[in-house]
Design a protein around this motif. Structure first.
Motif, short mmCIF file in Angstrom:
data_model
loop_
_atom_site.label_atom_id
_atom_site.label_comp_id
_atom_site.label_asym_id
_atom_site.label_seq_id
_atom_site.Cartn_x
_atom_site.Cartn_y
_atom_site.Cartn_z
N ILE A 416 -13.24 58.01 63.85
CA ILE A 416 -13.14 56.98 62.83
C ILE A 416 -12.48 57.52 61.57
CG2 ILE A 416 -14.50 55.47 61.31
CD1 ILE A 416 -16.52 55.13 63.49
N THR A 417 -12.77 58.79 61.25
CA THR A 417 -12.15 59.42 60.10
C THR A 417 -11.59 60.78 60.51
OG1 THR A 417 -12.46 60.07 57.78
CG2 THR A 417 -14.25 60.57 59.29
N CYS A 418 -10.67 61.29 59.71
CA CYS A 418 -10.04 62.56 60.02
C CYS A 418 -9.64 63.24 58.71
CB CYS A 418 -8.82 62.37 60.92
SG CYS A 418 -7.61 61.22 60.24
N ILE A 419 -8.96 64.38 58.81
CA ILE A 419 -8.63 65.16 57.62
C ILE A 419 -7.78 64.36 56.65
CG2 ILE A 419 -7.35 67.15 56.78
CD1 ILE A 419 -8.24 68.70 59.18
N TRP A 420 -6.74 63.68 57.17
CA TRP A 420 -5.83 63.00 56.25
C TRP A 420 -6.47 61.77 55.64
CZ3 TRP A 420 -4.13 58.01 57.17
CH2 TRP A 420 -4.26 57.52 58.46
N GLN A 421 -7.36 61.11 56.34
CA GLN A 421 -8.05 59.96 55.77
C GLN A 421 -9.04 60.39 54.69
OE1 GLN A 421 -9.63 57.77 59.23
NE2 GLN A 421 -8.52 56.03 58.41
N ALA A 422 -9.76 61.48 54.95
CA ALA A 422 -10.73 61.96 53.97
C ALA A 422 -10.05 62.48 52.72
CB ALA A 422 -11.58 63.06 54.59
N GLY A 423 -8.83 63.03 52.88
CA GLY A 423 -8.15 63.62 51.74
C GLY A 423 -7.39 62.63 50.87
N GLY A 424 -7.01 61.49 51.38
CA GLY A 424 -6.24 60.56 50.58
C GLY A 424 -5.91 59.31 51.34
N ARG A 425 -6.39 59.29 52.59
CA ARG A 425 -6.26 58.15 53.48
C ARG A 425 -4.81 57.74 53.71
NH1 ARG A 425 -10.78 53.86 53.39
NH2 ARG A 425 -10.49 53.53 51.18
N ASN A 426 -4.27 56.74 53.03
CA ASN A 426 -2.98 56.16 53.43
C ASN A 426 -1.78 56.69 52.66
OD1 ASN A 426 -4.14 54.53 55.39
ND2 ASN A 426 -4.67 52.95 53.91
N THR A 427 -1.83 57.95 52.21
CA THR A 427 -0.73 58.49 51.42
C THR A 427 0.34 59.18 52.27
OG1 THR A 427 -1.95 60.55 51.07
CG2 THR A 427 -2.22 58.80 49.42
N ILE A 428 0.06 59.47 53.52
CA ILE A 428 1.00 60.19 54.38
C ILE A 428 2.00 59.22 54.98
CG2 ILE A 428 1.20 61.56 56.49
CD1 ILE A 428 -1.49 62.77 55.87
N THR A 429 3.28 59.59 54.94
CA THR A 429 4.34 58.76 55.53
C THR A 429 5.10 59.49 56.63
OG1 THR A 429 5.89 59.46 53.81
CG2 THR A 429 4.63 57.44 53.39
N LYS A 456 -16.36 64.25 52.53
CA LYS A 456 -15.19 63.85 51.75
C LYS A 456 -14.86 62.37 51.98
CE LYS A 456 -12.79 68.31 51.43
NZ LYS A 456 -11.53 69.05 51.80
N THR A 457 -15.20 61.88 53.17
CA THR A 457 -14.87 60.49 53.50
C THR A 457 -15.71 59.51 52.69
OG1 THR A 457 -14.25 61.13 55.76
CG2 THR A 457 -14.76 58.81 55.38
N VAL A 458 -16.98 59.88 52.42
CA VAL A 458 -17.88 58.96 51.70
C VAL A 458 -17.31 58.53 50.35
CG1 VAL A 458 -20.15 58.73 50.65
CG2 VAL A 458 -19.93 59.78 52.91
N PRO A 459 -16.90 59.45 49.44
CA PRO A 459 -16.31 58.99 48.17
C PRO A 459 -14.97 58.29 48.36
CG PRO A 459 -16.19 61.38 48.35
CD PRO A 459 -17.07 60.92 49.45
N ALA A 460 -14.21 58.70 49.39
CA ALA A 460 -12.92 58.04 49.64
C ALA A 460 -13.12 56.58 49.99
CB ALA A 460 -12.18 58.77 50.76
N VAL A 461 -14.20 56.28 50.73
CA VAL A 461 -14.51 54.89 51.11
C VAL A 461 -15.11 54.13 49.93
CG1 VAL A 461 -15.98 53.47 52.56
CG2 VAL A 461 -14.78 55.39 53.56
N LEU A 462 -16.08 54.79 49.25
CA LEU A 462 -16.78 54.11 48.15
C LEU A 462 -15.84 53.73 47.01
CD1 LEU A 462 -20.11 56.15 47.92
CD2 LEU A 462 -19.75 53.87 48.90
#
Length: 468
Positions: A416-429, A456-462
């Motif tokens: 459901i979550t991974c490194i890139w999502q926890a770090g900034g989610r949708n910033t990678i292109t 790291k995912t918890v604050p990224a979601v909140l």
């Protein structure tokens, strides 16, 4: 008789379960002591209860599984018949009675209730026999159902493969499903790539003893790039990513080259943690499920609340992934049109667009709060996904992979979550950068790494960091 790592791990797991059952048996014996005494018409106070004879637990709980292992109780559980299991259990209980009796007499460890010991012995016999027969039935079911067997490709000449399979014990041979054969000497590496992809192969067994070293090395590289285990009955070779270890298949020594996390207690802990936490989160977030359900019904009526799609699971095996619907009902039919009119912010086979016109207003809110992802917890509880892992991609995007190395991200369960999502989610292109981060996760996986990603995912979601 030597055993392989997978069998050794299974035996350790069964021993832990049986140790817990032995403890439960004595607890039940202590609970049934008073009713049994009344049934027998005994009025005198019996000897010490379980609380006063804990030394019995210290002896019986760890040593009963060890005695059972010595008697072969954990070996070949699929083919072991009922009377063999009964005989092994009776012999083990006789040994334990002898040990407890000797210690009670010579070490003077304290008074022991014969009633507790007798009832406890009966419960041990019943509980362990039930556990053994349940495992036996489960393994027989797995042996019948092809979809539950490990998908294996045999690599070598027909003569070598037939000889190898004939020498394997039936219990081992029937635990996997041979999805095909590949002639290492005559076949092309591109053909091997195609077979691994088409059949979602989990393991390749090389029996090519007569084939040139260079040809086998190229085939191993194909497995390495796609994250498929290579088991080799041949000479040692150098690898870039895969970790070489030795294992046994039956009595046959095998060289194993792994580029994925090896079977371990950490991996077992991850599987248990996923399911337990998945169930817990579902229970805690039920109000959000109701909120999403009502909101979608009101804002986008006339279409299902849930969106399901075939995604690529471990080794590319398709599974049905669930999400709350955040797009218009005909979103998938409009995909090509959207690509032509608005382009694609992600290079490679994956489609991504910040302001996708197919998303309705309430759906955008669900995405912002990540509520749309909650139904994937059902996939986690079912064992199709993990809480942490590479994001599962639609089958058509996986089919469009340009590089074979990209398929190695399929060698672990999607998450459901991974490194890139926890770090900034949708910033990678960049899809290559995305895959590189996923492979870094696979190569450095640990249970603690999963915990850090979840934290790291918890604050990224909140706070909705990077969510669009």
């Amino acid at each position: 008789m030597p055993i392989g790592k997978k069998e050794a791990f299974s035996i350790q797991l069964m021993q832990l379960v049986d140790a817990a059952l032995v403890w439960a048996a004595f607890w039940l014996a202590d609970a049934f002591r008073a009713p049994v005494r009344e049934l027998l018409g005994q009025t005198a106070t019996d000897a010490a209860g379980l609380a006063e004879m804990t030394w019995v637990l210290y002896l019986a709980v760890p040593f009963t599984p060890l005695v059972l292992e010595f008697l072969g109780f954990y070996r070949r559980p699929r083919s072991k018949h009922f009377f063999q299991a009964v005989t092994q259990l009776i012999r083990a209980l006789m040994v334990m009675v002898l040990l407890i009796g000797l210690l009670a007499i010579f070490a003077k460890l304290g008074e022991a209730s014969r009633l507790v010991l007798g009832i406890g012995g009966l419960w041990i016999f019943v509980l362990l026999l039930i556990r053994d027969r349940m495992l036996h039935a489960h393994l027989l079911k797995r042996g019948v159902r092809e979809d539950l067997k490990e998908r294996v490709l045999m690599a070598g000449s027909d003569e070598e493969i037939d000889e190898f399979l004939d020498e394997l014990e039936p219990e081992i041979r029937e635990s996997f499903s041979v999805k095909g054969r590949f002639d290492v000497a005559e076949g092309k590496v591109d053909e091997l790539y195609a077979i691994l992809k088409k059949a979602s192969i989990e393991r390749v067994i090389f029996t090519a003893g007569e084939t040139g070293f260079a040809k086998v090395a190229k085939c191993v590289e194909a497995c390495e790039l796609q994250g498929v285990e290579a088991w080799i009955a041949a000479s040692f070779m150098r690898t870039q990513v895969a970790r070489p270890t030795f294992d046994l298949m039956g009595d046959r020594p095998m060289l194993v080259l792994r580029s994925t996390p090896e079977l371990s207690w950490e991996l077992a802990m991850k599987a248990v943690f996923d399911r337990l936490v998945g169930v817990l989160i579902i229970m805690l977030t039920l109000p959000l499920w109701i909120f999403a359900w009502v909101g979608i019904k009101l804002s986008s009526p006339g279409a299902p609340v849930m969106f399901s799609q075939k995604r690529a699971g471990r080794y590319g095996q398709p599974f049905q992934m669930w999400k709350f619907r955040t797009m218009v009902p005909n979103a998938e039919a409009l995909l090509e049109k959207i690509k032509k009119e608005h382009g694609n912010q992600m290079d490679g086979p994956v489609f991504k667009l910040d302001r996708d016109p197919r998303i309705f207003r309430f759906g955008a809110l669900l995405r912002k709060l990540s509520i749309d992802e909650l139904p994937q917890l059902i996939n986690v509880v079912r064992g199709e996904m993990s809480l942490v892992g590479p994001r599962p991609l639609p089958l058509y995007e996986v089919e469009a992979f340009r590089k074979s190395a990209h398929r190695r991200r399929l060698s672990v369960k999607p998450g459901i979550t991974c490194i890139w999502q926890a770090g900034g989610r949708n910033t990678i292109t960049s899809f290559d950068e995305w895959v590189e981060m996923d492979l870094t996760y696979i190569d450095n996986w640990s249970f603690w790494l999963d915990m850090k990603i979840l934290l790291k995912t918890v604050p990224a979601v909140l706070f909705g960091w990077g969510a669009k």
